[in-house]
Design a protein around this motif. Sequence first.
Motif, PDB file in Angstrom:
ATOM      1  N   GLY A  21      12.656  -4.968   6.736  1.00 32.58           N
ATOM      2  CA  GLY A  21      11.722  -4.889   5.612  1.00 32.58           C
ATOM      3  C   GLY A  21      10.276  -4.936   6.061  1.00 32.58           C
ATOM      4  N   PRO A  78       7.954  -1.005   4.120  1.00 34.77           N
ATOM      5  CA  PRO A  78       8.416   0.331   3.731  1.00 34.77           C
ATOM      6  C   PRO A  78       8.518   0.500   2.226  1.00 34.77           C
ATOM      7  N   VAL A  79       7.370   0.606   1.594  1.00 38.71           N
ATOM      8  CA  VAL A  79       7.325   0.811   0.144  1.00 38.71           C
ATOM      9  C   VAL A  79       6.038   1.562  -0.177  1.00 38.71           C
ATOM     10  N   LEU A  80       6.085   2.378  -1.224  1.00 34.96           N
ATOM     11  CA  LEU A  80       4.876   3.001  -1.774  1.00 34.96           C
ATOM     12  C   LEU A  80       4.578   2.306  -3.097  1.00 34.96           C
ATOM     13  N   LEU A  81       3.430   1.665  -3.187  1.00 35.68           N
ATOM     14  CA  LEU A  81       3.076   0.934  -4.414  1.00 35.68           C
ATOM     15  C   LEU A  81       2.315   1.803  -5.416  1.00 35.68           C
ATOM     16  N   GLY A  82       1.649   2.834  -4.934  1.00 36.18           N
ATOM     17  CA  GLY A  82       0.933   3.739  -5.841  1.00 36.18           C
ATOM     18  C   GLY A  82      -0.473   3.281  -6.182  1.00 36.18           C
ATOM     19  N   THR A 112       6.328   4.457  -9.433  1.00 37.95           N
ATOM     20  CA  THR A 112       6.224   3.477  -8.341  1.00 37.95           C
ATOM     21  C   THR A 112       6.756   2.139  -8.810  1.00 37.95           C
ATOM     22  N   GLU A 128       6.296  -7.422  -3.530  1.00 37.22           N
ATOM     23  CA  GLU A 128       6.869  -6.263  -2.818  1.00 37.22           C
ATOM     24  C   GLU A 128       6.554  -6.295  -1.327  1.00 37.22           C
ATOM     25  N   LEU A 146       3.689  -3.589   8.392  1.00 37.80           N
ATOM     26  CA  LEU A 146       3.873  -2.410   7.548  1.00 37.80           C
ATOM     27  C   LEU A 146       5.182  -2.514   6.775  1.00 37.80           C
ATOM     28  N   GLN A 152       1.605   9.840  -6.738  1.00 35.43           N
ATOM     29  CA  GLN A 152       2.946   9.836  -7.332  1.00 35.43           C
ATOM     30  C   GLN A 152       2.937   8.893  -8.529  1.00 35.43           C
ATOM     31  N   PHE A 166      -0.677   9.822   0.338  1.00 37.83           N
ATOM     32  CA  PHE A 166      -0.046   9.260  -0.854  1.00 37.83           C
ATOM     33  C   PHE A 166      -1.088   8.998  -1.938  1.00 37.83           C
ATOM     34  N   PHE A 193      11.110   7.307   7.627  1.00 36.65           N
ATOM     35  CA  PHE A 193      11.576   6.428   6.552  1.00 36.65           C
ATOM     36  C   PHE A 193      12.529   7.192   5.632  1.00 36.65           C
ATOM     37  N   ILE A 235       8.110   2.943  -4.893  1.00 40.54           N
ATOM     38  CA  ILE A 235       9.167   3.726  -4.256  1.00 40.54           C
ATOM     39  C   ILE A 235       9.548   2.977  -2.987  1.00 40.54           C
ATOM     40  N   ARG A 236      10.801   2.512  -2.946  1.00 40.24           N
ATOM     41  CA  ARG A 236      11.229   1.709  -1.803  1.00 40.24           C
ATOM     42  C   ARG A 236      11.848   2.596  -0.742  1.00 40.24           C
ATOM     43  N   LEU A 237      11.593   2.238   0.508  1.00 43.67           N
ATOM     44  CA  LEU A 237      12.055   3.015   1.655  1.00 43.67           C
ATOM     45  C   LEU A 237      12.864   2.110   2.558  1.00 43.67           C
ATOM     46  N   ASP A 278      13.833   0.688   6.432  1.00 39.73           N
ATOM     47  CA  ASP A 278      13.045   0.476   7.643  1.00 39.73           C
ATOM     48  C   ASP A 278      13.046   1.761   8.466  1.00 39.73           C
ATOM     49  N   LEU A 288       3.172   1.243   2.928  1.00 43.61           N
ATOM     50  CA  LEU A 288       2.935   2.485   3.671  1.00 43.61           C
ATOM     51  C   LEU A 288       1.772   3.272   3.073  1.00 43.61           C
ATOM     52  N   ASP A 289       1.515   3.104   1.780  1.00 40.95           N
ATOM     53  CA  ASP A 289       0.361   3.781   1.182  1.00 40.95           C
ATOM     54  C   ASP A 289      -0.897   2.909   1.156  1.00 40.95           C
TER      55      ASP A 289
END
Lengths: 195, 195
Positions: free
Chosen positions: B185, B155-159, A171, B25, B153, A168, A165, A191, A173-175, A177, B12-13
């Motif tokens: 979460g 489940p989000v990508l913060l960038g 951001t 977040e 962990l 991108q 990662f 995910f 970007i929420r996923l 569980d 996750l990132d």
Amino acid sequence: MGKVVAALSMSLDGFVADENDGVAELFGWYQNGEVEVPSADPRWVFHVTEASARFLKHSLAGAGALICGRRLFDRTDGWGGRHPAGCPVFVVSHSVPGGWPRDDSETSFHPDAIGALEAAQKVAGDRTVSVSTPTLTHQYLDAGLLDELVVSLVPVLLGTGISFFGAQEVTPIRLDDPEVIEGRGVTHLTFRVLR
Amino acid sequence: MGKVVAALSMSLDGFVADENDGVAELFGWYQNGEVEVPSADPRWVFHVTEASARFLKHSLAGAGALICGRRLFDRTDGWGGRHPAGCPVFVVSHSVPGGWPRDDSETSFHPDAIGALEAAQKVAGDRTVSVSTPTLTHQYLDAGLLDELVVSLVPVLLGTGISFFGAQEVTPIRLDDPEVIEGRGVTHLTFRVLR
């Protein structure tokens, strides 16, 4: 239409390969178990735990098309013309490498990422389009076109390497569980991308 | 002697806070469930899922000392003198901030990371020394002094943001497969550091 899924083995610190594209630290789980899982290429046979076999068979059986970048294509020599998943391969590349396309290989070349995805989805139908390259994953995430992130999380810190990662633009970007499958030398986390 | 554990919530990132030290977040799981978990500070009460309650109660009950860097200490205003885990706090800092140390707070200041850890371990005895700062985590990993990595962990990508890993000098660092607790979460992953 089938799902668009980015699936990679990743270290706990976020790398999908070392600085020289090496994956020895990350791919150990493909050969550390007692269950034989054949691939579409007779040269590649996996030996994994029961848990990873469940994960891997599901992935291989569901694959309708695979998208990768030129770097991975070159690195693997186009998987010898036949990817272990046994599905057509769509390579995003500004140029077509010498000797390609080949009559004996379902491998095609596409100048842009979105065009490659559209072509791949047409071929995959209801099956999964699998994205195998971080840079393409970022583009599809930004475009809202990615349905799932499948991280085979490997319990190692590599320190440096190629990140899954980070590039991108949109951001956070929420996923959802993850679905969790606990293997040996790997924890498979699936995910769903929330929109 | 008790274990030395680095425990943080991570995207996750790989980020433990956003660029402005924000954790909104990442800390949602502390307040998204039906089980009330009190802390040592009456102002902080957690409401988590059954699964996260199991994880959190175990963490809070086992904490014998906490080590952090000056940045986190300043950011939290020294947790008002009493950390939610209820244990003594060891701050690694070149200088002692004005107004500190305080008679009503078990908070001490140490110029170097290794000295802080030795002091913390003496106080913690058989209980866990918890490390709450990425840079200190890297130093203890490099020195072979860290026993566990506990990654909650998210489940989000913060960038972008502050990374958990990345500056340790000695790599690869191999870990055991994690104990997994699946929350809402958050997925709590406890990795033992292999030596």
